[in-house]
Design a protein around this motif. Structure first.
Motif, mmCIF file in Angstrom:
data_model
loop_
_atom_site.group_PDB
_atom_site.id
_atom_site.type_symbol
_atom_site.label_atom_id
_atom_site.label_comp_id
_atom_site.label_asym_id
_atom_site.label_seq_id
_atom_site.Cartn_x
_atom_site.Cartn_y
_atom_site.Cartn_z
ATOM 1 N N TYR A 29 0.830 -1.201 0.000
ATOM 2 C CA TYR A 29 0.000 0.000 0.000
ATOM 3 C C TYR A 29 0.873 1.263 0.000
ATOM 4 O O TYR A 29 0.570 2.241 -0.675
ATOM 5 N N GLY A 30 1.951 1.249 0.799
ATOM 6 C CA GLY A 30 2.832 2.409 0.853
ATOM 7 C C GLY A 30 3.488 2.686 -0.483
ATOM 8 O O GLY A 30 3.602 3.842 -0.908
ATOM 9 N N ARG A 31 3.913 1.623 -1.171
ATOM 10 C CA ARG A 31 4.513 1.811 -2.489
ATOM 11 C C ARG A 31 3.512 2.416 -3.461
ATOM 12 O O ARG A 31 3.841 3.312 -4.246
ATOM 13 N N ALA A 32 2.270 1.913 -3.421
ATOM 14 C CA ALA A 32 1.266 2.370 -4.379
ATOM 15 C C ALA A 32 0.821 3.808 -4.119
ATOM 16 O O ALA A 32 0.643 4.596 -5.061
ATOM 17 N N GLU A 33 0.634 4.170 -2.859
ATOM 18 C CA GLU A 33 0.082 5.487 -2.538
ATOM 19 C C GLU A 33 1.151 6.557 -2.305
ATOM 20 O O GLU A 33 0.916 7.736 -2.581
ATOM 21 N N LEU A 34 2.323 6.169 -1.783
ATOM 22 C CA LEU A 34 3.302 7.148 -1.324
ATOM 23 C C LEU A 34 4.652 7.064 -2.021
ATOM 24 O O LEU A 34 5.405 8.031 -2.029
ATOM 25 N N GLY A 35 4.971 5.895 -2.581
ATOM 26 C CA GLY A 35 6.251 5.734 -3.249
ATOM 27 C C GLY A 35 7.081 4.608 -2.647
ATOM 28 O O GLY A 35 6.808 4.138 -1.540
ATOM 29 N N PRO A 36 8.118 4.169 -3.364
ATOM 30 C CA PRO A 36 8.886 2.997 -2.945
ATOM 31 C C PRO A 36 9.560 3.128 -1.584
ATOM 32 O O PRO A 36 9.629 2.150 -0.836
ATOM 33 N N TRP A 37 10.099 4.317 -1.258
ATOM 34 C CA TRP A 37 10.784 4.439 0.028
ATOM 35 C C TRP A 37 9.821 4.285 1.201
ATOM 36 O O TRP A 37 10.143 3.651 2.200
ATOM 37 N N TRP A 38 8.648 4.865 1.108
ATOM 38 C CA TRP A 38 7.645 4.698 2.164
ATOM 39 C C TRP A 38 7.271 3.225 2.308
ATOM 40 O O TRP A 38 7.167 2.698 3.427
ATOM 41 N N GLY A 39 7.069 2.575 1.167
ATOM 42 C CA GLY A 39 6.737 1.161 1.222
ATOM 43 C C GLY A 39 7.832 0.343 1.867
ATOM 44 O O GLY A 39 7.576 -0.554 2.672
ATOM 45 N N PHE A 40 9.089 0.663 1.525
ATOM 46 C CA PHE A 40 10.199 -0.092 2.112
ATOM 47 C C PHE A 40 10.245 0.082 3.629
ATOM 48 O O PHE A 40 10.419 -0.896 4.366
ATOM 49 N N VAL A 41 10.112 1.318 4.105
ATOM 50 C CA VAL A 41 10.163 1.555 5.553
ATOM 51 C C VAL A 41 9.050 0.782 6.260
ATOM 52 O O VAL A 41 9.266 0.174 7.315
ATOM 53 N N VAL B 149 18.118 1.867 15.271
ATOM 54 C CA VAL B 149 19.341 1.309 14.682
ATOM 55 C C VAL B 149 19.006 0.300 13.581
ATOM 56 O O VAL B 149 19.579 0.338 12.479
ATOM 57 N N VAL B 150 18.075 -0.605 13.848
ATOM 58 C CA VAL B 150 17.761 -1.646 12.869
ATOM 59 C C VAL B 150 17.055 -1.054 11.652
ATOM 60 O O VAL B 150 17.306 -1.476 10.515
ATOM 61 N N VAL B 151 16.196 -0.065 11.853
ATOM 62 C CA VAL B 151 15.572 0.612 10.707
ATOM 63 C C VAL B 151 16.642 1.305 9.867
ATOM 64 O O VAL B 151 16.615 1.251 8.621
ATOM 65 N N ALA B 152 17.599 1.945 10.522
ATOM 66 C CA ALA B 152 18.682 2.612 9.788
ATOM 67 C C ALA B 152 19.497 1.617 8.974
ATOM 68 O O ALA B 152 19.907 1.917 7.840
ATOM 69 N N ILE B 153 19.721 0.428 9.514
ATOM 70 C CA ILE B 153 20.446 -0.607 8.767
ATOM 71 C C ILE B 153 19.680 -0.972 7.492
ATOM 72 O O ILE B 153 20.250 -1.108 6.411
ATOM 73 N N GLY B 154 18.353 -1.131 7.612
ATOM 74 C CA GLY B 154 17.541 -1.445 6.442
ATOM 75 C C GLY B 154 17.576 -0.347 5.395
ATOM 76 O O GLY B 154 17.695 -0.613 4.187
ATOM 77 N N VAL B 155 17.473 0.907 5.846
ATOM 78 C CA VAL B 155 17.512 2.040 4.912
ATOM 79 C C VAL B 155 18.868 2.098 4.212
ATOM 80 O O VAL B 155 18.949 2.336 2.987
ATOM 81 N N LEU B 156 19.951 1.859 4.968
ATOM 82 C CA LEU B 156 21.286 1.866 4.365
ATOM 83 C C LEU B 156 21.422 0.758 3.325
ATOM 84 O O LEU B 156 21.991 0.970 2.240
ATOM 85 N N TYR B 157 20.891 -0.425 3.639
ATOM 86 C CA TYR B 157 20.942 -1.540 2.679
ATOM 87 C C TYR B 157 20.257 -1.159 1.368
ATOM 88 O O TYR B 157 20.809 -1.363 0.281
ATOM 89 N N ARG B 158 19.074 -0.574 1.455
ATOM 90 C CA ARG B 158 18.362 -0.232 0.224
ATOM 91 C C ARG B 158 19.074 0.877 -0.546
ATOM 92 O O ARG B 158 19.145 0.849 -1.782
ATOM 93 N N ALA B 159 19.612 1.863 0.183
ATOM 94 C CA ALA B 159 20.324 2.953 -0.489
ATOM 95 C C ALA B 159 21.546 2.424 -1.241
ATOM 96 O O ALA B 159 21.805 2.827 -2.385
ATOM 97 N N LEU B 160 22.285 1.512 -0.624
ATOM 98 C CA LEU B 160 23.465 0.941 -1.287
ATOM 99 C C LEU B 160 23.061 0.092 -2.492
ATOM 100 O O LEU B 160 23.735 0.107 -3.531
ATOM 101 N N ARG B 161 21.947 -0.641 -2.356
ATOM 102 C CA ARG B 161 21.496 -1.459 -3.482
ATOM 103 C C ARG B 161 21.093 -0.586 -4.665
ATOM 104 O O ARG B 161 21.443 -0.870 -5.819
#
Length: 418
Positions: free
Chosen positions: A77-89, A398-410
């Motif tokens: 739902y987040g990807r569809a309404e708000l964009g990929p980053w919102w959906g990822f978080v 901390v764990v959310v930041a790790i996930g965000v960093l992973y996606r940014a690097l990818r």
């Protein structure tokens, strides 16, 4: 070669029982002690706050699920309404939060069912067994959820009856006990108690496996939530009025301790069976929900692509289920129950914050509920998240930041490759 698709096999009753199996087991035997420690009898106010926030979230999830009947829940739902980053978080918050919930439920099961000293091995065995049940198809998951919910509700009814028959301490509900933790303590108890209501998300994450999802999923979410709220309210009053807030805060098994005050010789066995069944029901549905969200994220390559696979015979996301089970086993070996509950609440509150923002943006025929519910849900999620125990907040950030960093690097690697 095209991967096999998930199949729509679940009806309204199946979806309601899967949601109830998550909510009734997700906290009713585990969450009272940390909530009472934070707020005393004020946890009853915390329960009301948690229920209001959770209802806003439930209606947002129902509205979104009707518009997007696909696997992944708020990630999709987040990807569809708000964009990929919102959906990822949202998806990352759900995965990490619900893996912690799985660990909490496995540890709760072991606390009631395992001999002393064998709690962690028994918890690991439970994770393996229920992963195998999920592996053999979603209809087996729904069937097992029905049996488990009936057993756990029957045991709770017996425990509540026994507790009320024992009488009440004279000072369990006074201005002093209600205000013991102050406003901050009440909000912290609400954040912890929110852990108990989050099971309706499991219904939304299974959007590709429900028949007529635009009709069934919104109804199932609201029905399951209202039943669970009634159960929690009755159990909260029974436990507090039987033991008093201090005894609840120090108890490792408050429902069993409250029932034991009746003096009924057989009640301890009944409560332990019910607690074990409820925990297994929650764990069963949690593993299913986490794996579906991980599957949806892998399909968009927000998680490693090898998780994007459906078993050719059983039509389940089997690799995602195995990965989720492995992560749960690791947490079972490392964390305690109270820490798992706080961390889970942080991740799930983040997930529902995104759900409320996404639902707030919906217009026209997609809108089913008042905008005020999404505002209440969104603000409530943020407030409850920041008032959780500080250890849970720090670990969550901390764990959310790790996930965000992973996606940014990818994404950076993909841009370079292009």
């Amino acid at each position: 070669m095209t991967s096999p698709a998930l199949q729509r096999r679940l009806g309204l009753g199946d979806a309601v029982f899967i949601g109830l199996g998550s909510m009734v087991g997700a906290g009713v035997f585990a969450v009272w002690a940390p909530a009472a420690d934070a707020a005393g009898t004020g946890l009853l106010i915390g329960l009301a706050i948690a229920a209001i926030v959770a209802f806003g979230n439930a209606t947002s999830s129902a509205q979104l699920a009707a518009a997007y009947p696909t696997s992944g829940g708020t990630y999709a739902y987040g990807r569809a309404e708000l964009g990929p980053w919102w959906g990822f978080v949202a998806g990352w918050g759900f995965v990490i939060g619900k893996i912690a919930s799985c660990a909490a439920m496995a540890l709760t099961f072991a606390a009631y069912a395992a001999p002393a000293g064998w709690e962690r091995p028994v918890a690991v065995a439970a994770v393996g067994l229920l992963t195998a049940v999920n592996w053999f198809g979603v209809t087996r998951t729904a069937g097992a959820a029905r049996v488990i919910v009936v057993i756990s509700l029957g045991a709770l009814a017996a425990a509540v009856t026994a507790g009320f028959s024992a009488g009440s301490p004279p000072d369990w509900f006074t201005a002093e006990t209600v205000g013991a933790g102050g406003g901050y303590g009440i909000l912290q108890s609400a954040g912890l108690l929110f852990f108990a209501f989050a099971g309706y998300a499991r219904i939304a994450t299974m959007g590709e496996e429900v028949r007529d999802p635009r009709r069934v999923i919104p109804r199932a979410i609201v029905i399951a939530f209202l039943i669970a709220l009634a159960v929690y309210a009755v159990v909260a009053v029974a436990v507090l009025s039987t033991l008093g807030p201090d005894a609840v805060a120090s108890s490792t098994a408050p429902v069993a301790d409250a029932a034991a005050q009746s003096g009924w010789a057989w009640i301890d066995v009944v409560v332990r069976i019910g607690a074990a069944a409820a925990s297994l029901g929650a764990l069963l549905a949690l593993i299913a929900g986490v794996s579906r969200t991980a599957f949806a994220m892998a399909r968009e390559r927000d998680l490693p692509g090898f998780l994007d696979a459906v078993h050719p015979r059983w039509h389940v996301p089997h690799r995602a289920e195995l990965a989720a089970a492995a992560a749960v086993v690791l947490l079972v070996a490392l964390v305690d129950l109270r820490g798992a509950i706080g961390f889970s609440s942080f991740g799930v509150l983040l997930y529902y914050f995104v759900a409320n923002v996404a639902a707030f943006r919906q217009r026209g025929d997609a809108r089913r509920y008042a905008v005020a519910l999404q505002i209440i849900g969104g603000i409530g999620c943020l407030v409850l998240a920041v008032t959780l125990p500080w250890q849970s907040v720090v670990a969550g950030v901390v764990v959310v930041a790790i996930g965000v960093l992973y996606r940014a690097l990818r994404l950076r690697g993909l841009r370079r490759a292009a």
